[in-house]
Design a protein around this motif. Structure first.
Motif, PDB file in Angstrom:
ATOM      1  N   LEU A 129       0.858  -1.157  -0.157  1.00  0.00           N
ATOM      2  CA  LEU A 129       0.060   0.119   0.096  1.00  0.00           C
ATOM      3  C   LEU A 129       0.852   1.376  -0.106  1.00  0.00           C
ATOM      4  O   LEU A 129       1.649   1.375   0.849  1.00  0.00           O
ATOM      5  CB  LEU A 129      -0.925  -0.037   1.088  1.00  0.00           C
ATOM      6  CG  LEU A 129      -1.858   0.975   1.247  1.00  0.00           C
ATOM      7  CD1 LEU A 129      -2.897   1.350   0.151  1.00  0.00           C
ATOM      8  CD2 LEU A 129      -2.743   1.156   2.668  1.00  0.00           C
ATOM      9  N   LEU A 147      -3.696   6.934  -3.024  1.00  0.00           N
ATOM     10  CA  LEU A 147      -3.416   5.632  -2.442  1.00  0.00           C
ATOM     11  C   LEU A 147      -3.574   4.932  -3.489  1.00  0.00           C
ATOM     12  O   LEU A 147      -4.455   4.687  -4.585  1.00  0.00           O
ATOM     13  CB  LEU A 147      -4.593   5.288  -1.518  1.00  0.00           C
ATOM     14  CG  LEU A 147      -4.700   6.292  -0.127  1.00  0.00           C
ATOM     15  CD1 LEU A 147      -5.689   5.795   0.871  1.00  0.00           C
ATOM     16  CD2 LEU A 147      -3.122   6.146   0.671  1.00  0.00           C
ATOM     17  N   GLY A 149      -2.687   0.501  -4.131  1.00  0.00           N
ATOM     18  CA  GLY A 149      -2.568  -0.745  -3.191  1.00  0.00           C
ATOM     19  C   GLY A 149      -2.874  -1.910  -3.842  1.00  0.00           C
ATOM     20  O   GLY A 149      -3.547  -1.923  -4.869  1.00  0.00           O
ATOM     21  N   GLN A 165      -7.118   2.067  -6.690  1.00  0.00           N
ATOM     22  CA  GLN A 165      -6.266   3.261  -6.261  1.00  0.00           C
ATOM     23  C   GLN A 165      -7.273   4.032  -5.919  1.00  0.00           C
ATOM     24  O   GLN A 165      -8.517   4.123  -6.571  1.00  0.00           O
ATOM     25  CB  GLN A 165      -5.467   3.418  -7.229  1.00  0.00           C
ATOM     26  CG  GLN A 165      -6.262   3.880  -8.766  1.00  0.00           C
ATOM     27  CD  GLN A 165      -5.321   4.535  -9.697  1.00  0.00           C
ATOM     28  OE1 GLN A 165      -4.115   4.165  -9.814  1.00  0.00           O
ATOM     29  NE2 GLN A 165      -5.918   5.277 -10.370  1.00  0.00           N
TER      30      GLN A 165
END
Length: 335
Positions: A129, A147, A149, A165
């Motif tokens: 992540l 973000l 991951g 994401q």
């Protein structure tokens, strides 16, 4: 007398707590001895984690013998990987592999040595992540966060892969980016290398003409390798796309080629990785769509990462190519 006994027991308890779970020992050709935890042998370098010097890299040819109480996967020249419960010192240039029975082998015959991947019962579980936060306070007030991951669980002949994401950007209080994407892949292995993948992907982007997208895919894949050092998969699929917008919807089929690559380098500190998907829609308006990323992670410890990521998204159609590039520098966690 009683207080002295309590102090002794307390000191013994602290000593037990401070003692590493695994105590590995490496003897060098010059007579030196190092203790710590064996992390990895690859490319002629042994990565040893010590309490007094952090991680050190030792030339494999400079090692006289070694001892390890931890399970290791051993790769010897001309042979498949084998499991060893422990290693015992066996004289100059030799080591004894212990796994029920024992076998003494030359150190020079060992090419790779890595701890087995973490298992969740009969499952292999791993993931990452990464996060990016960018705040600018110049003429404009701009806030951006992202973000990304992915995680995978493999058990028996099945492998589950989940990735996604989130991205959000505001400028002077107004939204300029707001999107998310989530993809689930299910692999069924037919052999140790060949597998069939089924995929489902869903995305939303409030600032694109087609603000919602769904796709379904099915096709064969080939696993070149997948071990403690990394992996490389190549997948071909026939996909069905469904795009939605306020002006109308669009559906079409596409051929796609995808790769997934990861490799540890320089002991276990650096990780190279790349994922990409090339789609060729069966419509005249678009020649191809490329969604790719290339990155480097630096491992601060067993779970924390510094990451550098380059993303290239490209669309070509009707003689015009449109490219969108992103750079992500941030922190992350891995397992």
């Amino acid at each position: 007398m009683l207080s002295a006994m309590i102090r002794c027991l307390g000191a013994l308890f602290l000593t037990v707590l401070c003692t590493p779970l695994w105590a590995d020992t490496v003897w060098l050709n010059n007579g030196d001895r190092l203790t710590g935890e064996i992390l990895l042998l690859d490319g002629g370098k042994l990565a040893l984690k010590t309490r007094y010097a952090g991680q050190v890299l030792i030339d494999w040819k400079d090692i006289d013998t070694l001892l390890s109480e931890k399970p290791l996967m051993i790769k010897r020249a001309g042979q498949d990987s084998e499991h060893s419960q422990s290693l015992e010192a066996a004289g100059k240039g030799m080591v004894r592999l212990v796994n029920g029975a024992s076998e003494t082998v030359p150190l020079a015959s060992i090419r790779q040595m890595v701890p087995p991947r973490p298992l969740l019962k009969d499952r292999i579980w791993e993931g990452n992540l990464d996060a990016k936060l960018d705040m600018e306070r110049n003429a404009d007030k701009k806030d951006e966060w992202k973000l990304k991951g992915d995680t995978r669980v493999e058990h028996g002949r099945w492998r589950h892969v989940l990735s996604g994401q989130l991205e959000n950007e505001t400028k002077n209080g107004d939204r300029t980016e707001d999107n998310w994407e989530l993809e689930y892949d299910l692999d069924r292995f037919l052999t140790p290398h060949w597998f069939v993948r089924g995929s489902y992907d869903q995305a939303r982007d409030d600032f694109e003409f087609f603000d919602r997208q769904r796709s379904y895919g099915l096709g064969p894949g080939y696993r070149f390798w997948d071990n403690e050092l990394g992996r490389f998969d190549l997948i071909a699929q026939l996909s069905r796309f469904e795009l939605e917008s306020a002006a109308g919807d669009l559906e079409f089929d596409a051929y796609s080629l995808e790769w997934d690559f990861k490799r540890l380098i320089w002991g276990t500190r650096f990780e190279l990785y790349s994922k990409a998907q090339l789609q060729m829609p069966r419509i005249n308006e678009i020649d191809y769509v490329l969604d790719s990323e290339f990155g480097l992670r630096y491992r601060l410890n067993d779970w924390a990462r510094l990451s550098l990521l380059y993303e290239l998204d490209q669309i070509r159609g009707q003689g015009t190519t449109v490219s969108d590039r992103h750079y992500l520098i941030g922190v992350g966690v891995g397992w």
